[in-house]
Design a protein around this motif. Sequence first.
Motif, short mmCIF file in Angstrom:
data_model
loop_
_atom_site.label_atom_id
_atom_site.label_comp_id
_atom_site.label_asym_id
_atom_site.label_seq_id
_atom_site.Cartn_x
_atom_site.Cartn_y
_atom_site.Cartn_z
N ALA A 136 -6.07 2.69 5.78
CA ALA A 136 -5.36 1.66 5.70
C ALA A 136 -4.04 1.75 5.12
N THR A 137 -4.09 2.53 3.87
CA THR A 137 -2.72 2.80 3.03
C THR A 137 -1.74 3.48 4.18
N ARG A 138 -2.06 4.50 4.74
CA ARG A 138 -1.14 5.03 5.85
C ARG A 138 -0.44 4.10 6.70
N ARG A 139 -1.23 3.14 7.18
CA ARG A 139 -0.91 1.93 7.81
C ARG A 139 0.11 1.18 7.16
N MET A 140 -0.08 0.97 5.85
CA MET A 140 0.81 -0.01 5.12
C MET A 140 1.98 0.63 4.78
N LYS A 141 1.93 1.97 4.57
CA LYS A 141 3.06 2.78 4.14
C LYS A 141 4.00 3.07 5.54
N THR A 142 3.37 3.10 6.52
CA THR A 142 4.12 3.27 7.85
C THR A 142 5.04 1.80 7.92
N ALA A 143 4.27 0.75 7.77
CA ALA A 143 4.93 -0.54 7.94
C ALA A 143 5.88 -0.86 7.15
N THR A 144 5.70 -0.74 5.78
CA THR A 144 6.79 -1.19 5.00
C THR A 144 6.99 -0.40 3.77
N SER A 145 8.15 -0.24 3.24
CA SER A 145 8.37 0.44 2.01
C SER A 145 8.26 -0.56 0.75
#
Length: 442
Positions: free
Chosen positions: A270-279
């Motif tokens: 989940a965190t990987r996806r969040m970090k890919t989607a927004t900074s």
Amino acid sequence: MKPGVLPRLLYADERGTIFDHPELCMAGMNGTEAVLPEGVELIPLPEGSRIFTIPDTPPLAWDQRRRSFVPVDTIRHGRKRVRVQAVSAFMAPGYVRTLLPACDYSRKKVHLPLWSYTAVGWDPERERFVVAASRVDVNDNWNPCNYDDRKLDPLVRKMLAEFPHNRLLEQLARCAVDYHCFAAKNLFFRRWEAPLPTSPTCNSRCLGCISLQPSECCPSNHERIGFVPTPEELCQLALPHLNEASDPIVSYGQGCEGDPILQAETIAEATRRMKTATSRGTVNFNSNGSFPDRVRLLCDAGMDSFRFSLNSVQEEFYNRYYRPVGYSFAQVLESVKAAKERGKFTMINYLVSPGVTDGPEEVAALLRFIDATGIDMIQLRNLSIDPDFYHTQLRVRGKGIGMYLMMEKVKKSFPRIQYGYFNRTKENFYPEGLETSWPIKL
Ligand code: SF4
Ligand code: SF4
């Protein structure tokens, strides 16, 4: 208060009405010993705190004439003598207590619920309550006045309609509305720090776990989440928050679930996806830190900060409170080091209690711990537990050097250490000036 003037004893009658005593003075307790509060540790009762009684337990007071601490069983009210009980404060967040309420705990008949208990008295000159405490965080976001349920309810309904199949949202709606969890409310207000509970299970068995207690003990305050949300469910709620909220933080393991380290794979994804989607925004992980390899995995997934919970940095006290299952204190230490070595903002959630936290050996161990791990911040959280039960279980007797002195010592040895109570946005990890200074001027 003027130097040398002591606050008055507060006591309650059998019906719970609170009075101040005209002659007897406020005492506090450090560990198992009654002490007089020092001028430096007395502050006005912070807004948002509560006062309540310690049922059927006589208070201890300082008797100026006899120059000694005395238990107070009964007090004359007019022509009657009434039985009295001790009074305690429950502090607003952001303040650490420096003394426990002074009572004759040997006479306590009930196991006290999972609240934190603070010494409180009455300042007759300024006509106000005073507590033995110190402010450790300036963040005012968590002030109860910011959480108006009338504004919350329509927001909860709106978000539930937006994501009707998200089980995590359903859980958080219950947390916000039924448990009045401020963090959960933040999700619906779309601001500040919002929680992402993930774990129905834990590998510790803390004496004061607020989400799971054996039935014969004190009841836990909240029911744990009963499932593991998927990365989709997590991102569906976290991403709008990270993208749109003011000062956004999303936090795993925010309070009363199991421990999120047991769901590290899901959280990493989940965190990987969040970090890919927004900074934008900060992603934080609160945990017992029992598996260093999983902490490394989460560092690599892009977690911004870590907060590891400990009641003590001495293994024996840690074990007696956490009662770890299948991990050791050495692994916790390794996790803390691993997060810091990977450049993450690293905090401990130090569950403090006067008499334990300021014990000379604990203070020495804390200095070694800071030196060995390089942590950035100590969140000083008042441990919510029956103080007498805690001392008995930890096998602690006597008193410590004083909470205030402990904090002073640590600050002197490590001036860069930040004290606090709340998690920080990444923009505020290393603030200059006010927020790192201590004591905070009231
Ligand atoms: S801290 Fe507890 S009440 Fe709040 S959201 Fe997390 S699980 Fe729910
Ligand atoms: S680590 Fe947290 S969830 Fe686990 S037993 Fe302790 S307080 Fe409860």
